[in-house]
Design a protein around this motif. Structure first.
Motif, PDB file in Angstrom:
ATOM      1  N   ILE A  28       5.919  -8.897  -1.398  1.00  0.00           N
ATOM      2  CA  ILE A  28       5.919  -8.307  -2.584  1.00  0.00           C
ATOM      3  C   ILE A  28       6.147  -9.296  -3.943  1.00  0.00           C
ATOM      4  O   ILE A  28       7.135 -10.242  -3.748  1.00  0.00           O
ATOM      5  CB  ILE A  28       7.366  -7.082  -2.765  1.00  0.00           C
ATOM      6  N   LYS A  30       5.864  -1.470  -2.609  1.00  0.00           N
ATOM      7  CA  LYS A  30       4.847  -2.020  -1.412  1.00  0.00           C
ATOM      8  C   LYS A  30       3.696  -0.992  -1.344  1.00  0.00           C
ATOM      9  O   LYS A  30       2.566  -1.370  -1.141  1.00  0.00           O
ATOM     10  CB  LYS A  30       5.695  -1.961  -0.438  1.00  0.00           C
ATOM     11  N   HIS A  31       4.029   0.289  -1.541  1.00  0.00           N
ATOM     12  CA  HIS A  31       3.123   1.369  -1.303  1.00  0.00           C
ATOM     13  C   HIS A  31       2.341   2.090  -2.446  1.00  0.00           C
ATOM     14  O   HIS A  31       1.560   2.982  -2.504  1.00  0.00           O
ATOM     15  CB  HIS A  31       3.774   2.513  -0.374  1.00  0.00           C
TER      16      HIS A  31
END
Ligand code: ATP
Ligand code: 9VF
Ligand code: MG
Length: 452
Positions: A370, A429-430
């Motif tokens: 990240i 992250k997503h």
């Protein structure tokens, strides 16, 4: 003779005439004291007053309609029977009585008595085939996403034959008062919300350009989401939040930090000692339990206690961390939950420098893949902080101690520490638009809508 109310006309005919004169088959009908909720064979759901003198009651009583709804596929025989005003003495639809409270959980109820026709859903599974497609608001607190109305299995209805589409001449009935222009079906806000909740994490939709009807789009997305969840079941079966906690635990254990788990239900006095007493604005965010307890809004009190107890047990520097649920009353949008998961790691004793803290943060976020930047900030509890940002979202507040409050916790050595929200890490992250996708939730599983 007294006019019959709508429910008895419905049960006698098993049909509905919409405002634009379309003759619908009725899949099911539920009645409260004053209202009816009718699910058509095409999947449309409407709510109307159970009146004797409404337009709908008049149309049904006088057998007036313009043309059958194509998607309902009302059998030709039934249409003819209705046109000819002959009615066998039988109950075509059982009107089920439900408590009034059930009617109030539907958002559309005040807005519509009738909604322009919607295409029938694309059939994918027996479950979907039976289910209505109209979206409505769930009453699930804190989860303002849309879900379908009750599955048809839970409703009483007379199944209509659907094997062939009856050909009914357009001019079969001229008795309807005035033809209405077809209405271009636009997505209502509820429908948009439902569609957005059904999108996969990376997906987008342009409502203005979308050619499919709500029912078609909803159905297609639902099939895709079912596939996604089945794939997860097939392949990994791991929950992303649980997995992230396990991955982070392994990382910090490998870095020489001791994993601790302290109580979630804590004395409110701990919060007073953290400087968040009842006189402080921040204390309004705390979920109180009974007179003296609360749900922890942060991990620091438990960590302070562990640091104090292990100071004369463990070698210098003492390194510990905790991952677990925290609770805060929040009112804010896409990056705040009232129940979230915090990681707090800290080190006490030697090497407690800003550089060491930056190094640990860097190793950790590189490990997770990240990107971040560190910006100075301040907060009421600790004073100056180093905030770790992902775009505009705070991933962590990190602090280089010591601070005056340490004394109240029996700590007298330098320390460094940082608190990260796991759901925010997942959101980053997503690429989730809303942190709810990452939360402890019954509405999403691994970022995928579960109202299918
Ligand atoms: P914010 O200013 O964004 O409300 P905060 O500064 O109050 O956050 P901290 O007390 O610094 O939050 O908590 C440490 C970390 O815990 C935050 O950086 C964030 O990642 C996470 N966090 C805090 N509050 C929440 C919340 N309500 N929902 C999800 N994560 C949260
Ligand atoms: C750093 C933010 C005071 C050495 C026992 C652990 C920290 C910032 C943490 C967190 C909080 N503090 N959300 O404390 O590491 O506590 O508000 Si200790
Ligand atoms: Mg902060």
């Amino acid at each position: 003779m007294e006019k019959k109310p709508l429910d008895s006309l419905i049960s006698k005919n098993g049909l509905w005439v919409s405002r634009n004169g379309h003759l619908h088959g009725i899949r099911s009908c539920e009645a409260s004291q004053k209202n009816l909720r009718i699910t058509m064979d095409c999947g449309e759901v409407i709510k109307v007053r159970n009146s004797r003198s409404s337009r709908a009651a008049r149309s049904l009583r006088n057998h007036k309609f313009r043309k059958p709804c194509k998607r309902c596929r009302v059998p030709e025989e039934k249409v003819k029977e209705f046109s000819a005003k002959v009615s066998k003495n039988e109950v075509k639809v059982t009107v089920r009585t439900v408590p009034s409270s059930q009617f109030n959980s539907y958002r559309n109820d005040t807005r519509t008595s009738e909604i322009p026709d919607m295409p029938a859903p694309v059939k994918n599974s027996p479950q979907q085939q039976a289910g209505p497609t109209k979206a409505s608001l769930t009453t699930d607190p804190g989860n303002p996403v849309l879900e379908q109305t009750k599955p048809a299995a839970a409703q009483t209805f007379v199944p209509q034959p659907r094997t062939h589409r009856p050909k009914v001449k357009k001019a079969a009935n001229h008795s309807f008062q005035k033809p209405v222009k077809p209405v271009k079906a636009e997505f209502t806000q509820s429908q948009k919300n439902r569609i957005l909740s059904l999108l996969g994490p990376g997906e987008m939709v342009s409502f203005s350009k979308e050619k499919r009807s709500f029912a078609e789009l909803e159905s297609a997305l639902m099939s895709q989401r079912k596939k996604d969840i089945r794939e997860m079941y097939e392949n990994s079966r791991e929950n992303l939040l649980g997995k992230l906690e396990r991955t982070i635990t392994e990382f910090f254990v490998d870095m020489g930090f001791l994993e601790v788990k302290s109580p979630i239900l804590i004395p409110f006095e701990y919060m007073e000692r953290m400087g968040v007493g009842e006189d402080k604005k921040l204390s309004e965010q705390i979920f109180r339990v009974g007179d003296n307890m609360c749900l922890r809004p942060m991990l620091a009190p438990g960590l302070y206690n562990h640091l104090r107890k292990f100071d004369n047990v463990l070698p210098d520097p003492v390194r510990i961390f905790e991952i677990g649920p925290c609770y805060r009353k929040e009112s804010d949008g896409n990056s705040h939950l009232e129940e979230f998961t915090m990681l707090n790691f800290c080190q006490m004793g030697s090497r407690c420098t800003k550089e060491e803290l930056e190094f640990l943060i860097g190793e950790f976020l590189d490990f997770l893949g990240i990107e971040y930047e560190i910006v100075p900030d301040s907060c009421m509890v600790y004073g100056a902080t180093m905030d770790v940002m992902y775009k505009n979202m705070e991933l962590s507040s990190a602090v280089v101690g010591p601070i005056p409050m340490d004394m109240d916790w029996g700590i007298d050595k330098p320390w460094i520490g940082a608190g990260f929200g796991l759901e925010r890490l997942l959101k980053a992250k997503h690429n989730y638009k809303n942190i709810k996708r990452a939360a402890r939730s019954e509405s999403y599983y691994n970022g995928i809508c579960t109202t299918l």
